[in-house]
Design a protein around this motif. Structure first.
Motif, mmCIF file in Angstrom:
data_model
loop_
_atom_site.group_PDB
_atom_site.id
_atom_site.type_symbol
_atom_site.label_atom_id
_atom_site.label_comp_id
_atom_site.label_asym_id
_atom_site.label_seq_id
_atom_site.Cartn_x
_atom_site.Cartn_y
_atom_site.Cartn_z
ATOM 1 N N UNK A 235 1.180 -1.444 -0.051
ATOM 2 C CA UNK A 235 -0.530 0.331 -0.221
ATOM 3 C C UNK A 235 1.181 1.395 -0.110
ATOM 4 N N UNK A 236 2.282 1.216 0.181
ATOM 5 C CA UNK A 236 3.103 2.492 0.217
ATOM 6 C C UNK A 236 3.622 2.605 -1.106
ATOM 7 N N UNK A 237 3.591 3.272 -1.596
ATOM 8 C CA UNK A 237 4.853 4.464 -2.717
ATOM 9 C C UNK A 237 5.997 3.891 -1.736
ATOM 10 N N UNK A 238 6.701 3.326 -2.815
ATOM 11 C CA UNK A 238 7.683 2.944 -3.086
ATOM 12 C C UNK A 238 9.138 4.537 -3.417
ATOM 13 N N UNK A 239 9.773 4.733 -3.053
ATOM 14 C CA UNK A 239 10.323 6.011 -2.435
ATOM 15 C C UNK A 239 11.754 6.086 -3.304
ATOM 16 N N UNK A 240 12.226 7.724 -3.977
ATOM 17 C CA UNK A 240 12.943 7.736 -5.250
ATOM 18 C C UNK A 240 13.362 9.166 -4.733
ATOM 19 N N UNK A 241 15.454 8.856 -5.614
ATOM 20 C CA UNK A 241 16.096 10.529 -5.052
ATOM 21 C C UNK A 241 16.015 10.862 -6.038
ATOM 22 N N UNK A 242 15.879 11.774 -6.528
ATOM 23 C CA UNK A 242 16.401 12.692 -7.889
ATOM 24 C C UNK A 242 17.263 12.905 -7.860
ATOM 25 N N UNK A 243 17.673 11.742 -9.210
ATOM 26 C CA UNK A 243 18.817 11.906 -10.725
ATOM 27 C C UNK A 243 19.174 12.933 -11.432
ATOM 28 N N UNK A 472 20.402 9.201 10.035
ATOM 29 C CA UNK A 472 19.257 8.796 9.552
ATOM 30 C C UNK A 472 18.980 9.543 8.679
ATOM 31 N N UNK A 473 19.329 10.852 8.147
ATOM 32 C CA UNK A 473 19.366 11.270 7.151
ATOM 33 C C UNK A 473 21.046 10.971 6.216
ATOM 34 N N UNK A 474 21.852 10.184 6.515
ATOM 35 C CA UNK A 474 22.924 10.036 5.215
ATOM 36 C C UNK A 474 23.622 8.948 5.661
ATOM 37 N N UNK A 475 24.466 8.868 4.826
ATOM 38 C CA UNK A 475 25.226 7.979 5.309
ATOM 39 C C UNK A 475 26.508 7.610 5.494
ATOM 40 N N UNK A 476 27.194 8.837 4.498
ATOM 41 C CA UNK A 476 28.813 8.962 4.483
ATOM 42 C C UNK A 476 29.089 10.911 4.377
ATOM 43 N N UNK A 488 42.488 29.737 7.140
ATOM 44 C CA UNK A 488 42.766 27.975 5.558
ATOM 45 C C UNK A 488 42.349 27.410 5.967
ATOM 46 N N UNK A 489 42.085 26.835 6.938
ATOM 47 C CA UNK A 489 41.633 25.180 6.929
ATOM 48 C C UNK A 489 40.358 24.910 6.780
ATOM 49 N N UNK A 490 39.444 26.289 6.345
ATOM 50 C CA UNK A 490 37.378 26.163 5.724
ATOM 51 C C UNK A 490 37.438 25.272 4.940
ATOM 52 N N UNK A 491 36.387 24.736 5.198
ATOM 53 C CA UNK A 491 35.646 23.240 3.961
ATOM 54 C C UNK A 491 33.969 23.635 4.546
ATOM 55 N N UNK A 492 33.800 22.711 3.438
ATOM 56 C CA UNK A 492 31.968 22.452 3.803
ATOM 57 C C UNK A 492 32.041 20.675 3.543
ATOM 58 N N UNK A 493 30.929 20.664 4.590
ATOM 59 C CA UNK A 493 31.109 19.075 5.001
ATOM 60 C C UNK A 493 29.443 18.775 4.099
ATOM 61 N N UNK A 494 30.285 17.684 3.451
ATOM 62 C CA UNK A 494 28.722 17.848 2.495
ATOM 63 C C UNK A 494 28.117 16.029 2.623
ATOM 64 N N UNK A 495 27.107 15.805 3.207
ATOM 65 C CA UNK A 495 26.177 14.271 3.287
ATOM 66 C C UNK A 495 25.403 14.039 2.131
ATOM 67 N N UNK A 496 25.794 12.287 2.045
ATOM 68 C CA UNK A 496 25.354 12.297 0.798
ATOM 69 C C UNK A 496 25.511 10.500 1.515
ATOM 70 N N UNK A 497 24.096 9.421 0.580
ATOM 71 C CA UNK A 497 24.830 8.389 1.252
ATOM 72 C C UNK A 497 24.607 7.965 -0.188
ATOM 73 N N UNK A 498 25.181 6.645 -0.377
ATOM 74 C CA UNK A 498 26.486 6.077 -1.804
ATOM 75 C C UNK A 498 25.181 4.916 -1.832
ATOM 76 N N UNK A 499 25.280 4.245 -3.262
ATOM 77 C CA UNK A 499 24.665 3.045 -3.625
ATOM 78 C C UNK A 499 25.533 2.939 -4.546
ATOM 79 N N UNK A 512 22.987 9.591 -3.346
ATOM 80 C CA UNK A 512 21.245 10.705 -2.837
ATOM 81 C C UNK A 512 21.441 12.165 -1.993
ATOM 82 N N UNK A 513 22.516 12.870 -2.233
ATOM 83 C CA UNK A 513 22.528 14.259 -0.908
ATOM 84 C C UNK A 513 21.864 14.227 0.030
#
Length: 568
Positions: A235-243, A472-476, A488-499, A512-513
């Motif tokens: 009854x539940x819709x499957x879930x999809x990522x934007x590719x 809960x929201x990401x794996x990596x 000079x050590x400024x960074x961005x942490x970019x969360x995503x899930x790998x498949x 999947x971000x």
């Protein structure tokens, strides 16, 4: 009598539990303008194609206060599964943070139980009445005790369910970001705490309480907190990522182990038939704002934004609007109602594209109420969701453009130290630990990690730091260095899930971000010997305006989160 209970009683007399439409019978009453039209269908399909959205389900409620009559409409397009099973008004979706209003309603019903003497457990001796102004410390003394005396002693039920507690998340291990009631700051954990109040004083689980006191009285017979069970039933819709060019199926993020964590803040599963019943009850105008989200209008057509008890409230082109959205990986939802106009709308999609619900619902509201075309009426973007801000024309800035590909590395800088200097394990008492791997790190864990990244991003440069960190929201996490005049050590942490092995029928690798596709600013901190000793996040994992600037000499003390690097 609580506002929710009063509305439930009133609602039971104006609409039945049947999903069929209830027609207006008084010939003197002008019938509402239809929302689901061929033109709307064509527009919805265009938006879905643009954002690679597999399935969309819409519910609309027209409520006439003069007669108490309700009329419903439904629209549904596309598929609920990768096999091509069609989405309908019976298709279930995970509704995410729309669940918060149900938790707040449960608290209100519990208050009424105490007021009417129906309570099953006594209040603490120092609590004479249970109201929205009752202090949290008096209700849950073992949970609500912090170094900040003002928050400990003064925070009340209304505060925690209006996102003005001053806390973000991981309460026990973090100082407050703001003073109590100083600033609105979205916090899922406060609604978990609201659910705990219900469980403590009703002597039953939140899910059982909401089911027996809200779902069943309203005839919401297909609504539950059992996403995993509904998935098995089909009854539940499957879930999809934007590719990139197509939608990719992803697994259900809500397994049995996450129910307790997500239930109060975002765990409900429902369809548009049942949500139309909820909307019909809400159209009795039973809520009000408590906190100021934004003290200025986002655009000329809107007023300031207020929030209270699971709802955003504002005025749009002279029409009162009450809305809330919700999202979990692979599902997004939006619900809104216009109490003075007798109109309610709800939209579910099975993919993370914030713009789709907003665009389609804005089109419906504009058509039905005869508003100025192109204005963003439903779901204006509060500060928490700036990354998907909408424009006065009702379109997001990237409508008609290709989504940002995962792996984009424009504007990055070469780190001032070798990547090996930053590699290692970083720890925080509330958020746990993660290990950053450099390409040259020789451990088996890091080798496997880079193998997975290479599989997913074969053309991406290897000059990144990576970490496997299941949340809960990401794996990596991926760490990207960027230019900063302050650090000079400024960074961005970019969360995503790998498949790396794909998912579902498509076994090709993809990533999947995070749900809101946010990158978090951070900076590594050096000790006096030029060695990296920690990682600071000025804002923490919050999409808000900076709490503190990224300055070399004060990051460790001033940042919202600080992960200490562990040395053997």
């Amino acid at each position: 009598m609580s506002f929710v209970l009063f509305a439930l009683i009133l609602f039971s007399g104006i609409v039945t539990a049947s999903p069929s439409q209830v027609s207006l019978t008084d010939d003197a009453i002008r019938p509402p303008k239809r929302a689901i039209t061929p033109e709307l269908s064509a527009y919805a399909q265009k938006v879905m194609d643009e954002y690679q959205t597999p399935g969309l389900s819409i519910g609309v409620v027209h409520f006439d206060k003069g007669t108490g009559k309700v009329e419903t409409e439904y629209g549904f397009w596309g598929n609920k599964t990768e096999d091509g099973a069609k989405a309908t008004n019976e298709t279930l979706f995970v509704i995410g943070s729309i669940s918060k209003a149900f938790t707040a309603s449960a608290v209100g019903i519990l208050m009424d139980d105490f007021a009417q003497g129906r309570n099953v457990t006594p209040l603490p001796l120092n609590v004479l009445r249970f109201t929205w102004d009752t202090k949290i410390r008096d209700l849950l003394p073992e949970y609500w005790n912090f170094t900040d005396r003002w928050i400990t002693e003064k925070a009340n039920v209304k505060d925690i369910l209006s996102h003005v507690s001053g806390f973000p998340s991981r309460l026990k291990f973090l100082p407050p970001a703001f003073e109590l009631r100083e600033r609105w700051m979205y916090n899922n954990q406060m609604f978990v705490l609201g659910g705990l109040i219900v469980e403590t004083y009703s002597k039953q689980s939140l899910t059982s309480f909401v089911t027996s006191r809200i779902f069943k009285p309203l005839g919401m017979n297909d609504t539950s907190y059992d996403a995993a069970v509904e998935e098995e039933s089909g009854c539940l819709s499957q879930s999809f990522a934007r590719g990139n060019g197509t939608a990719r199926r992803i697994p259900l993020w809500m397994g049995p182990s996450s129910e307790a964590l997500l239930a109060a803040a975002g765990g409900i599963v429902s369809n548009t038939i049942d949500m139309n019943k909820w909307l019909a009850m809400l159209l009795n105008n039973v809520t009000t704002a408590h906190a100021l989200v934004l003290g200025r209008a986002l655009m000329p057509s809107l007023s300031m934004l207020g929030y209270g008890l699971g709802w955003m409230r504002y005025s749009a082109q002279g029409h009162e609007v009450i809305v809330h959205g919700g999202g979990l990986p692979g599902f997004l939802s939006e619900i809104g109602y216009f109490p003075d106009d007798g109109l309610g709308v709800v939209s579910f999609i099975n993919q993370n594209a914030l713009e789709v619900n907003t665009l389609v619902l804005n089109r419906i509201v504009t058509d039905v109420l005869g508003l100025r075309e192109g204005a963003n009426i439903v779901a204006p973007t509060p500060p928490t969701f700036r990354s998907s801000a909408t424009t006065e024309q009702g379109n997001s800035p990237n409508f008609g453009q290709t989504p940002r590909p995962v792996g984009d590395h424009c504007g990055e800088q070469t780190p001032p130290l070798p990547l090996e200097a930053y590699a290692g394990t970083y720890s925080h008492p509330g958020y746990g630990s993660f290990t950053l791997c450099a390409p040259s790190t020789k451990t088996s864990t890091c080798k496997e990690l880079f193998s997975n990244y290479t599989t997913v991003f074969p053309s991406q440069p290897a000059e990144y730091l990576h970490a496997a960190w299941p949340r809960v929201w990401f794996s990596h996490l991926r760490v990207k260095f960027h230019y900063s005049s302050q650090n000079r050590h400024a960074v961005y942490l970019d969360p995503l899930t790998l498949f790396p092995n794909g998912y579902g029928k498509d076994t090709s690798p993809f990533a999947f971000p995070s749900v809101l596709d946010i990158q978090y600013p951070a900076a590594f901190v050096e000790d006096g010997d030029g060695r990296i000793k920690g990682l600071a996040l000025p804002n923490g994992f919050n999409d808000i305006e900076p709490i503190s600037p990224i300055l070399d000499d004060r990051l460790e003390e001033s940042s919202f989160l600080y992960f200490e690097k562990l040395f053997e």
